[in-house]
Design a protein around this motif. Structure first.
Motif, mmCIF file in Angstrom:
data_model
loop_
_atom_site.group_PDB
_atom_site.id
_atom_site.type_symbol
_atom_site.label_atom_id
_atom_site.label_comp_id
_atom_site.label_asym_id
_atom_site.label_seq_id
_atom_site.Cartn_x
_atom_site.Cartn_y
_atom_site.Cartn_z
ATOM 1 N N LEU A 20 0.841 -1.190 0.000
ATOM 2 C CA LEU A 20 0.000 0.000 0.000
ATOM 3 C C LEU A 20 0.878 1.242 0.000
ATOM 4 N N SER A 21 0.366 2.285 -0.622
ATOM 5 C CA SER A 21 1.032 3.577 -0.641
ATOM 6 C C SER A 21 0.088 4.641 -0.114
ATOM 7 N N CYS A 22 0.656 5.639 0.527
ATOM 8 C CA CYS A 22 -0.111 6.780 1.012
ATOM 9 C C CYS A 22 0.657 8.024 0.593
ATOM 10 N N ALA A 23 0.111 8.739 -0.379
ATOM 11 C CA ALA A 23 0.755 9.947 -0.889
ATOM 12 C C ALA A 23 0.163 11.169 -0.213
ATOM 13 N N ALA A 24 1.037 12.039 0.267
ATOM 14 C CA ALA A 24 0.609 13.226 0.993
ATOM 15 C C ALA A 24 0.927 14.486 0.212
ATOM 16 N N SER A 25 0.085 15.484 0.402
ATOM 17 C CA SER A 25 0.339 16.795 -0.199
ATOM 18 C C SER A 25 -0.217 17.870 0.711
ATOM 19 N N GLY A 26 0.312 19.069 0.598
ATOM 20 C CA GLY A 26 -0.284 20.187 1.287
ATOM 21 C C GLY A 26 0.452 20.680 2.517
ATOM 22 N N ARG A 27 1.327 19.848 3.068
ATOM 23 C CA ARG A 27 2.093 20.275 4.231
ATOM 24 C C ARG A 27 3.493 19.695 4.141
ATOM 25 N N THR A 28 4.307 20.064 5.089
ATOM 26 C CA THR A 28 5.649 19.507 5.134
ATOM 27 C C THR A 28 5.559 18.075 5.640
ATOM 28 N N PHE A 29 5.414 17.164 4.721
ATOM 29 C CA PHE A 29 5.197 15.752 5.031
ATOM 30 C C PHE A 29 6.273 15.209 5.948
ATOM 31 N N SER A 30 7.507 15.587 5.701
ATOM 32 C CA SER A 30 8.616 14.990 6.431
ATOM 33 C C SER A 30 8.657 15.398 7.891
ATOM 34 N N SER A 31 7.812 16.322 8.315
ATOM 35 C CA SER A 31 7.801 16.759 9.707
ATOM 36 C C SER A 31 6.944 15.876 10.600
ATOM 37 N N TYR A 32 6.176 14.970 10.008
ATOM 38 C CA TYR A 32 5.172 14.241 10.767
ATOM 39 C C TYR A 32 5.406 12.738 10.771
ATOM 40 N N ALA A 33 5.183 12.154 11.947
ATOM 41 C CA ALA A 33 5.052 10.712 12.001
ATOM 42 C C ALA A 33 3.729 10.327 11.343
ATOM 43 N N MET A 34 3.668 9.112 10.807
ATOM 44 C CA MET A 34 2.467 8.680 10.110
ATOM 45 C C MET A 34 2.170 7.238 10.457
ATOM 46 N N GLY A 35 0.912 6.879 10.291
ATOM 47 C CA GLY A 35 0.527 5.529 10.634
ATOM 48 C C GLY A 35 -0.542 4.975 9.722
ATOM 49 N N SER A 69 5.551 -4.417 6.995
ATOM 50 C CA SER A 69 6.662 -3.494 7.169
ATOM 51 C C SER A 69 6.254 -2.111 6.674
ATOM 52 N N ILE A 70 6.459 -1.106 7.520
ATOM 53 C CA ILE A 70 6.139 0.264 7.154
ATOM 54 C C ILE A 70 7.430 0.994 6.819
ATOM 55 N N SER A 71 7.368 1.844 5.804
ATOM 56 C CA SER A 71 8.522 2.646 5.410
ATOM 57 C C SER A 71 8.020 3.947 4.813
ATOM 58 N N ARG A 72 8.950 4.861 4.550
ATOM 59 C CA ARG A 72 8.546 6.132 3.955
ATOM 60 C C ARG A 72 9.660 6.661 3.088
ATOM 61 N N ASP A 73 9.263 7.460 2.116
ATOM 62 C CA ASP A 73 10.199 8.163 1.239
ATOM 63 C C ASP A 73 9.802 9.631 1.274
ATOM 64 N N ASN A 74 10.530 10.413 2.050
ATOM 65 C CA ASN A 74 10.174 11.821 2.217
ATOM 66 C C ASN A 74 10.416 12.634 0.945
ATOM 67 N N THR A 75 11.218 12.150 0.044
ATOM 68 C CA THR A 75 11.413 12.857 -1.228
ATOM 69 C C THR A 75 10.186 12.710 -2.125
ATOM 70 N N LYS A 76 9.392 11.671 -1.858
ATOM 71 C CA LYS A 76 8.170 11.441 -2.642
ATOM 72 C C LYS A 76 6.908 11.705 -1.827
ATOM 73 N N ASN A 77 7.093 12.164 -0.590
ATOM 74 C CA ASN A 77 5.941 12.434 0.289
ATOM 75 C C ASN A 77 5.020 11.219 0.379
ATOM 76 N N THR A 78 5.607 10.063 0.533
ATOM 77 C CA THR A 78 4.835 8.828 0.500
ATOM 78 C C THR A 78 5.266 7.888 1.620
ATOM 79 N N VAL A 79 4.286 7.257 2.239
ATOM 80 C CA VAL A 79 4.552 6.203 3.214
ATOM 81 C C VAL A 79 3.982 4.901 2.647
ATOM 82 N N TYR A 80 4.666 3.815 2.928
ATOM 83 C CA TYR A 80 4.307 2.524 2.365
ATOM 84 C C TYR A 80 3.985 1.508 3.460
#
Length: 127
Positions: A20-35, A69-80
């Motif tokens: 699964l992917s979760c793409a974020a927009s609108g804020r500084t994604f890399s500043s936030y923990a995500m779940g 397994s959860i991971s994230r790519d802050n350059t793509k504003n996406t958590v997996y």
């Protein structure tokens, strides 16, 4: 304002995998923990996994530990969320959310700490 859009759900056989992917927009994604949470029909929303803003810390529900397994790519504003060895009990709508503030990782399972949610993506595991 934040928009979270999940994708990658679908139908998979027991023992199979999905990512699964979760793409974020609108804020500084890399500043936030995500779940990730999930909700099966007729059941309460259930915590699945969460990850710190840097990706250095992760936290899992016991029911998925060792399989997901959860991971994230802050350059793509996406958590997996990589889901392996899936079981029929994993069938649910999966949603991602942003964690407000800086709670401890052991608090990430608390849904009330999340202040933005996506619409969710359906995952169905056939036995």
């Amino acid at each position: 304002q934040v928009q979270l859009v999940e994708s990658g759900g679908g139908l998979v056989q027991a023992g199979g995998s999905l990512r699964l992917s979760c793409a974020a927009s609108g804020r500084t994604f890399s500043s936030y923990a995500m779940g990730w949470f999930r909700q099966a029909p007729g059941k309460e929303r259930e915590f699945v996994a969460a990850i710190s803003w840097s990706g250095g810390n992760t936290y899992y529900a016991d029911s998925v530990k060792g399989r997901f397994s959860i991971s994230r790519d802050n350059t793509k504003n996406t958590v997996y969320l990589q889901m392996n060895n899936m079981k029929s009990k994993d069938t649910a709508v999966y949603s991602c959310g942003l964690i407000d503030g800086t709670p401890l990782p052991t608090q990430w399972a608390q849904a009330e700490l999340y202040f933005y949610w996506g619409q969710g993506t359906q995952v169905t595991v056939s036995s």
